[in-house]
Design an enzyme around this catalytic site. Structure first.
Site, PDB file in Angstrom:
ATOM      1  N   ARG A  35       0.825  -1.218   0.000  1.00  0.00           N
ATOM      2  CA  ARG A  35       0.000   0.000   0.000  1.00  0.00           C
ATOM      3  C   ARG A  35       0.852   1.258   0.000  1.00  0.00           C
ATOM      4  O   ARG A  35       0.467   2.260  -0.613  1.00  0.00           O
ATOM      5  CB  ARG A  35      -0.941  -0.008   1.195  1.00  0.00           C
ATOM      6  CG  ARG A  35      -2.050  -1.023   0.988  1.00  0.00           C
ATOM      7  CD  ARG A  35      -3.020  -0.999   2.125  1.00  0.00           C
ATOM      8  NE  ARG A  35      -4.169  -1.820   1.798  1.00  0.00           N
ATOM      9  CZ  ARG A  35      -4.952  -2.389   2.702  1.00  0.00           C
ATOM     10  NH1 ARG A  35      -4.700  -2.220   3.982  1.00  0.00           N
ATOM     11  NH2 ARG A  35      -5.976  -3.108   2.330  1.00  0.00           N
ATOM     12  N   LYS A  37     -19.112 -16.445   1.554  1.00  0.00           N
ATOM     13  CA  LYS A  37     -20.541 -16.178   1.696  1.00  0.00           C
ATOM     14  C   LYS A  37     -21.207 -15.627   0.445  1.00  0.00           C
ATOM     15  O   LYS A  37     -20.690 -14.721  -0.195  1.00  0.00           O
ATOM     16  CB  LYS A  37     -20.738 -15.145   2.798  1.00  0.00           C
ATOM     17  CG  LYS A  37     -20.477 -15.686   4.181  1.00  0.00           C
ATOM     18  CD  LYS A  37     -20.704 -14.557   5.141  1.00  0.00           C
ATOM     19  CE  LYS A  37     -20.819 -14.984   6.569  1.00  0.00           C
ATOM     20  NZ  LYS A  37     -20.940 -13.777   7.403  1.00  0.00           N
ATOM     21  N   GLY A  80      -9.850  -8.854  -0.852  1.00  0.00           N
ATOM     22  CA  GLY A  80      -8.763  -9.268   0.038  1.00  0.00           C
ATOM     23  C   GLY A  80      -8.178 -10.630  -0.236  1.00  0.00           C
ATOM     24  O   GLY A  80      -6.978 -10.758  -0.450  1.00  0.00           O
ATOM     25  N   GLY A 119     -13.388  -4.019  -0.468  1.00  0.00           N
ATOM     26  CA  GLY A 119     -14.756  -3.535  -0.271  1.00  0.00           C
ATOM     27  C   GLY A 119     -15.126  -2.459  -1.271  1.00  0.00           C
ATOM     28  O   GLY A 119     -16.226  -2.463  -1.833  1.00  0.00           O
TER      29      GLY A 119
HETATM   30  P1  AMP Z   1     -14.543 -13.987   1.364  1.00  0.00           P
HETATM   31  O1  AMP Z   1     -13.983 -13.079   2.396  1.00  0.00           O
HETATM   32  O2  AMP Z   1     -16.037 -14.109   1.372  1.00  0.00           O
HETATM   33  O3  AMP Z   1     -13.982 -13.758  -0.007  1.00  0.00           O
HETATM   34  O4  AMP Z   1     -14.077 -15.463   1.795  1.00  0.00           O
HETATM   35  C1  AMP Z   1     -12.762 -15.857   1.825  1.00  0.00           C
HETATM   36  C2  AMP Z   1     -12.644 -17.043   2.732  1.00  0.00           C
HETATM   37  O5  AMP Z   1     -13.468 -18.081   2.251  1.00  0.00           O
HETATM   38  C3  AMP Z   1     -11.250 -17.634   2.806  1.00  0.00           C
HETATM   39  O6  AMP Z   1     -10.741 -17.438   4.084  1.00  0.00           O
HETATM   40  C4  AMP Z   1     -11.441 -19.106   2.488  1.00  0.00           C
HETATM   41  O7  AMP Z   1     -10.719 -19.955   3.351  1.00  0.00           O
HETATM   42  C5  AMP Z   1     -12.919 -19.298   2.671  1.00  0.00           C
HETATM   43  N1  AMP Z   1     -13.437 -20.425   1.889  1.00  0.00           N
HETATM   44  C6  AMP Z   1     -13.284 -20.652   0.586  1.00  0.00           C
HETATM   45  N2  AMP Z   1     -13.839 -21.816   0.237  1.00  0.00           N
HETATM   46  C7  AMP Z   1     -14.367 -22.356   1.347  1.00  0.00           C
HETATM   47  C8  AMP Z   1     -15.073 -23.553   1.626  1.00  0.00           C
HETATM   48  N3  AMP Z   1     -15.347 -24.440   0.668  1.00  0.00           N
HETATM   49  N4  AMP Z   1     -15.470 -23.777   2.895  1.00  0.00           N
HETATM   50  C9  AMP Z   1     -15.188 -22.890   3.876  1.00  0.00           C
HETATM   51  N5  AMP Z   1     -14.527 -21.731   3.669  1.00  0.00           N
HETATM   52  C10 AMP Z   1     -14.117 -21.467   2.426  1.00  0.00           C
END
Ligand code: AMP
Length: 405
Positions: A35, A207, A363, A386
Site C-alpha cells: 500500500r 458467503k 482481500g 470492499g
Molecule cells: P470472502 O472473504 O467471502 O472472499 O471469503 C474468503 C474465505 O473463504 C477464505 O478465508 C477461504 O478460506 C474461505 N473459503 C473458501 N472456500 C471455502 C469452503 N469451501 N469452505 C469454507 N470456507 C471457504
C-alpha cells in the site's frame, strides 16, 4: 475535473489521503509495503514538481484515542526508505504541531500526520452531531494545504472526513484523484463498461450474502459467471444436492435459486463446480475424499473444488477475453485445499499472457495471487476489496463523488 497528470504542483502544499493501513509485526515493522508503494507515484509527482506533501491516513481500528500499535509513526522507516528522504511527523493530526509543521513545510518535503482515526470525528458519521464534528475536523485538515488529493482507493467507499467531507473545502480546481485511484477506476471501468467478450466473472469466497448485489449487477455484463468456494454449497443445496457439513446460508437458498433463474433469463452461463474435495474436519490434516459436487455427506465438508471442476473452469477462463476474479475457490490458506485456487490463478495468468484483460480484487484473491507469486502476471490487482465490490455493485462511491462533484 482537475487531472493530476496535467497539473503542476510547483510551490503548492498538497494534503494527500493515502492508504497506509499496512500490516505491522509485533516489533511494529511494516510486513507488507504494497500500500505504501501504491501511493508513491502521486507523492513523487508532487515532490518532483516542486510541491510539498502532507500525508494523512488511518491505520487499523483504534477504539478511541491514541494507541501505540496503531501509530502511523511506525510506517516512517519504510516510507523514508522508499522515497529516499527524511519524513516529518506530527504526533496529533489536529494539534499545534500539525498546524505549525504544515505551515513551515518547504517544497520537496513530506509531513506525515498521526492516525486520523485517533479522532472519532474521522469515521463516526451516523448522528447529526457526529456529522457536524466530522465537518469541523475535515475543515481543519483542509487548512493545512492548498490542494487535496485522494489516492486511498481502499476507503473510497466510506464517507469519512478525510476521504469525502474534506473535498467540500476545496474548489473543483483544487481537488483531484491521485494516480492510484485513477488506475483503479480505469481498470474497473474497462471491465464494467468496455470489456472485450467473452467476459467471465469468477466469484468465490465464503458467503453468498456478501456478493448478491455484485452478482446481480454482473449478470448484465458477463457471458460466464463462475461460482466457487464456500458459497457454492448454498447453490447446490438450493437445487436439491446433498452438502453434508459444508458451508451453507440457509436463509439465502431462495436468493441462490433466484440468481440461477435470472442468469438463465439473461443468457448468462452460470457455472458451478462439478466435483469437490471433502474433508472430515476443518483442518489441513483432515481425512479427505473426492466426490461429485451434489454428493456431500454427513460429517464431511467441501473445502476445495475437485479436478473435473478445475478442468472445466480452466477451459472457460482460457476462452475469455475479460476476466474478473474475486474470492478463492477453496480454503487456500491450508496447503491441502489450495489446489483449486492456485490452478484458477495460474490459468488467469495464462489467459492474460494470451491477451485477456484480468482484474483481480477482494482481500483473499489478492492474498492468493500474492502468495502464488502471480500478482504481476494479471492485468490489474485492485488495492480495495470492499471499495471494488461496491463499485462493481454499481454504487457511487462517496470518495469518488466528492472529487467529481
Ligand atoms: P470472502 O472473504 O467471502 O472472499 O471469503 C474468503 C474465505 O473463504 C477464505 O478465508 C477461504 O478460506 C474461505 N473459503 C473458501 N472456500 C471455502 C469452503 N469451501 N469452505 C469454507 N470456507 C471457504
Amino acid at each position: 475535473m482537475q487531472i493530476i497528470d496535467n497539473y503542476s504542483f510547483a510551490g503548492k502544499k498538497v494534503i494527500i489521503r493515502v492508504d497506509f493501513n499496512v500490516p505491522l509485526s509485533a516489533q511494529y515493522e511494516v510486513t507488507d509495503d504494497t500500500r505504501i508503494r501504491g501511493a508513491l507515484p502521486t507523492i513523487k509527482k508532487v515532490l518532483q514538481d516542486g510541491g510539498s506533501a502532507i500525508l494523512m491516513s488511518h491505520l487499523g481500528r483504534p477504539k478511541s484515542g491514541p494507541e501505540e500499535k496503531f501509530s502511523l509513526k511506525h510506517v516512517i522507516p519504510a516510507l523514508s526508505k522508499l522515497l529516499g528522504i527524511d519524513i516529518q511527523f506530527a504526533n496529533d493530526c489536529m494539534g499545534k504541531e500539525a498546524v505549525n509543521k504544515s505551515a513551515a513545510l518547504k517544497p520537496g518535503e513530506v509531513l506525515l500526520l498521526e492516525n486520523l482515526r485517533f479522532y472519532t470525528a474521522e469515521n463516526k458519521v451516523k448522528s447529526d452531531d457526529e456529522k457536524a464534528a466530522t465537518r469541523v475536523f475535515a475543515e481543519k485538515l483542509s487548512t493545512y494545504a492548498d490542494l487535496y488529493v485522494n489516492d486511498a482507493f481502499g476507503t473510497a467507499h466510506r464517507a469519512h472526513a478525510s476521504t469525502t467531507v474534506i473535498a467540500d473545502f476545496f474548489d473543483e480546481g483544487s481537488r483531484m484523484f491521485g494516480f492510484l485511484i485513477n488506475k483503479e477506476i480505469k481498470a474497473m471501468d474497462k471491465v464494467l463498461h468496455d470489456s472485450e467478450k467473452p467476459m467471465t466473472a469468477i466469484m468465490g469466497g465464503a458467503k453468498v450474502s456478501d456478493k448478491i448485489q455484485v452478482i446481480e449487477n454482473l449478470l448484465d455484463k458477463v457471458d460466464n459467471l463462475i461460482i466457487g468456494g464456500g458459497m457454492t454449497y448454498t447453490f447446490i443445496k438450493a437445487r436439491g444436492g446433498e452438502i453434508g457439513n459444508s458451508l451453507c446460508e440457509e436463509d439465502k437458498l431462495d436468493v441462490a435459486a433466484d440468481l440461477v433463474k435470472k442468469a438463465e433469463a439473461k443468457g448468462v452461463k452460470l457455472i458451478l463446480p462439478v466435483d469437490q474435495v471433502l474433508a472430515d474436519k476443518f483442518d489441513n490434516d483432515a481425512h479427505t475424499e473426492g466426490a461429485d459436487i451434489d454428493s456431500g455427506k454427513a460429517g464431511f465438508m467441501g473445502l476445495d473444488i475437485g479436478p473435473k471442476s478445475i478442468q472445466l473452469l480452466n477451459e472457460v477462463i482460457m476462452n475469455s477475453k475479460t476476466i474478473l476474479w474475486n474470492g478463492p475457490m477453496g480454503v487456500f490458506e491450508m496447503p491441502n485445499f489450495q489446489k483449486g485456487t492456485v490452478s484458477i490463478a495460474q490459468t488467469i495468468a495464462e489467459s492474460t499472457a494470451k491477451g485477456a484483460f484480468s482484474l483481480v480484487g477482494g482481500g483473499d484473491s489478492v492474498a492468493a495471487v500474492n502468495k502464488f507469486g502471480l500478482a504481476d502476471k494479471v492485468s490489474y490487482v485492485s488495492t480495495g476489496g470492499g471499495a471494488m465490490l461496491e463499485y462493481i455493485e454499481g454504487k457511487v462511491l462517496p470518495g469518488i463523488k466528492a472529487i467529481r462533484g
